[in-house]
Design a protein around this motif. Structure first.
Motif, PDB file in Angstrom:
ATOM      1  N   UNK A  86      33.890  31.099  45.919  1.00 23.07           N
ATOM      2  CA  UNK A  86      33.466  32.269  46.693  1.00 23.07           C
ATOM      3  C   UNK A  86      34.286  33.499  46.311  1.00 23.07           C
ATOM      4  N   UNK A  87      35.608  33.357  46.224  1.00 22.28           N
ATOM      5  CA  UNK A  87      36.470  34.496  45.886  1.00 22.28           C
ATOM      6  C   UNK A  87      36.100  35.090  44.527  1.00 22.28           C
ATOM      7  N   UNK A  88      35.760  34.213  43.591  1.00 25.51           N
ATOM      8  CA  UNK A  88      35.377  34.681  42.251  1.00 25.51           C
ATOM      9  C   UNK A  88      34.030  35.397  42.287  1.00 25.51           C
ATOM     10  N   UNK A  89      33.041  34.795  42.959  1.00 23.49           N
ATOM     11  CA  UNK A  89      31.710  35.385  43.019  1.00 23.49           C
ATOM     12  C   UNK A  89      31.702  36.697  43.802  1.00 23.49           C
ATOM     13  N   UNK A  90      32.424  36.731  44.931  1.00 21.15           N
ATOM     14  CA  UNK A  90      32.488  37.957  45.725  1.00 21.15           C
ATOM     15  C   UNK A  90      33.207  39.058  44.963  1.00 21.15           C
ATOM     16  N   UNK A  91      34.254  38.706  44.229  1.00 24.02           N
ATOM     17  CA  UNK A  91      34.969  39.683  43.421  1.00 24.02           C
ATOM     18  C   UNK A  91      34.062  40.316  42.374  1.00 24.02           C
TER      19      UNK A  91
ATOM     20  N   UNK B 270      30.768  40.518  42.537  1.00 23.97           N
ATOM     21  CA  UNK B 270      29.759  41.325  43.203  1.00 23.97           C
ATOM     22  C   UNK B 270      30.318  42.694  43.586  1.00 23.97           C
ATOM     23  N   UNK B 271      31.545  42.710  44.127  1.00 24.10           N
ATOM     24  CA  UNK B 271      32.154  43.983  44.517  1.00 24.10           C
ATOM     25  C   UNK B 271      32.385  44.864  43.298  1.00 24.10           C
TER      26      UNK B 271
END
Length: 377
Positions: A306-311, A313-314
């Motif tokens: 999640x941290x990788x994917x959200x990073x 996306x941002x």
């Protein structure tokens, strides 16, 4: 006892203490202009004024001017008093000539700038307010769609004036949309007088029989140049403010998503290579998972994913906004020029809007999860 009476009398005279029923207590101020055919401009300054009525135990209004008894309460309402003139200062004397009460200064909750006035320029408005020692320099300022008079007249159920409602709306918006609260008179004055900074203000409008916070007004100098929608305003504030708070969503389908309630902290590094500027913006997010339908369970492995994917996306959101900022708005929305000025000196004569629009801007995003809630089901 004589000294106490003397001191109270002196200070009562000095501060001109009066009952609130004998004063026009201002809840909000508006600024509009009307352009005439010959090119002249007429300034219109509406005031939203509180009205006070004493109510007895039965709820009926009390019309006599006696002090309220313990069984009474005060009902607050509001009305609009407006005057027009060729200068903002002239509206003050014209307004007082038509009123039986003196006006308070410093009680206002909001200052609303009409869209046409904002595009025309706000420097004269800011100067006359800032030169008044009695003005409340922590007033919240915003721009509204259409006329300021109309939004000040708008009645919001449960509130004595629309100014009270708008003040609470802007203050509360800092919790979930990465918005700031630095929209007061003092901040405006400093921003307009600072090299490498551009002003942004909340943008409000009336629609569907309510008042909505729909975006940000972006200024170039003292004139409004663009209105950014709320989705762009959210990203701009992530990149612009030193810290902020809001909710981000990672979504793969209608029923597969994660809501991330996070705090972001921003740091900027500036480098100059010959005549070319380079800016590195570090965004550090820390927050909680408040809703999860994407993962069956959140463990260490899914947290890292999640941290990788959200990073990512941002980062994409930020680069998309930067592309529009540099190629469409061509204004330094992020106050990066201020960081360059702090490092390399001011009064260089460069146009920081042009410099930032042609600079190499890199965004580095770090996302961390603090909590995943009390449990999952």
């Amino acid at each position: 006892m004589f000294l106490v009476v003397l001191i109270v009398s002196i200070y009562a005279e000095k501060y001109k203490v009066s009952p609130m029923e004998d004063l026009n207590i201002i809840s909000g101020i508006g600024f509009d202009i009307n352009k005439e055919v010959n090119g002249n401009v007429q300034y219109s300054v509406p005031f939203s004024i509180y009205g006070f009525k004493s109510k007895g135990k039965s709820g009926l209004p009390i019309t006599t001017k006696k002090a309220s008894s313990p069984g009474e309460n005060i009902e607050r309402t509001s009305s609009i008093i407006m005057e027009k003139s060729n200068t903002i200062g002239d509206t003050r004397e014209e307004r007082q000539l038509k009123s039986s009460k003196a006006y308070t200064i410093g009680t206002e909750k909001m200052a609303i700038i009409g869209e046409e006035q904002a595009a025309y320029g706000i420097l004269n408005m800011v100067n006359i307010l800032f030169s008044n020692a009695n003005i409340n320099d922590s007033d919240i300022f915003s721009v509204c769609k259409g006329k300021a008079e109309d939004i000040l007249r708008f009645k919001v159920e449960g509130y004595p004036s629309s100014s009270d409602y708008m003040e609470g709306m802007i203050k509360g918006a800092t919790n979930y949309n990465f918005l700031s609260l630095e929209y007061n008179l003092l901040n405006i004055y400093i921003t307009l007088d600072s090299e490498g900074k551009n002003l942004v203000l909340p943008y409000l409008e009336v629609k569907d029989n309510n008042i909505f916070y729909t975006g940000m007004a972006l200024f170039k100098g003292n004139k409004m140049a663009y209105v950014l929608p709320m989705d762009e305003s959210k990203i701009m504030n992530m990149l612009r403010e030193k810290k902020g708070k809001g909710i981000l969503t990672l979504q793969e389908g209608p029923d597969k998503y994660i809501n991330y309630d996070a705090m972001v902290k921003r740091k900027v590094k500036c480098n100059k290579i010959e005549d070319k500027y380079e800016f590195n913006i570090d965004l550090n997010f820390r927050g909680d998972i408040i809703e999860n339908t994407l993962y069956k369970s959140i463990n260490k492995e899914s947290e890292k994913e999640f941290e990788k994917l959200m990073g990512k996306k941002i980062e994409k959101m930020c680069y998309d906004f930067l592309g529009k900022m540099k190629n469409v708005y061509k204004i330094d929305c992020l106050n990066l020029g201020m960081d360059a000025v702090a490092q390399y000196g001011r009064e260089t004569g460069v146009d920081w809007n042009d410099v930032v629009s042609n600079a190499d801007i890199k965004v580095n995003v770090v996302v961390k999860i603090d909590n995943i809630g009390k449990g999952q089901y």
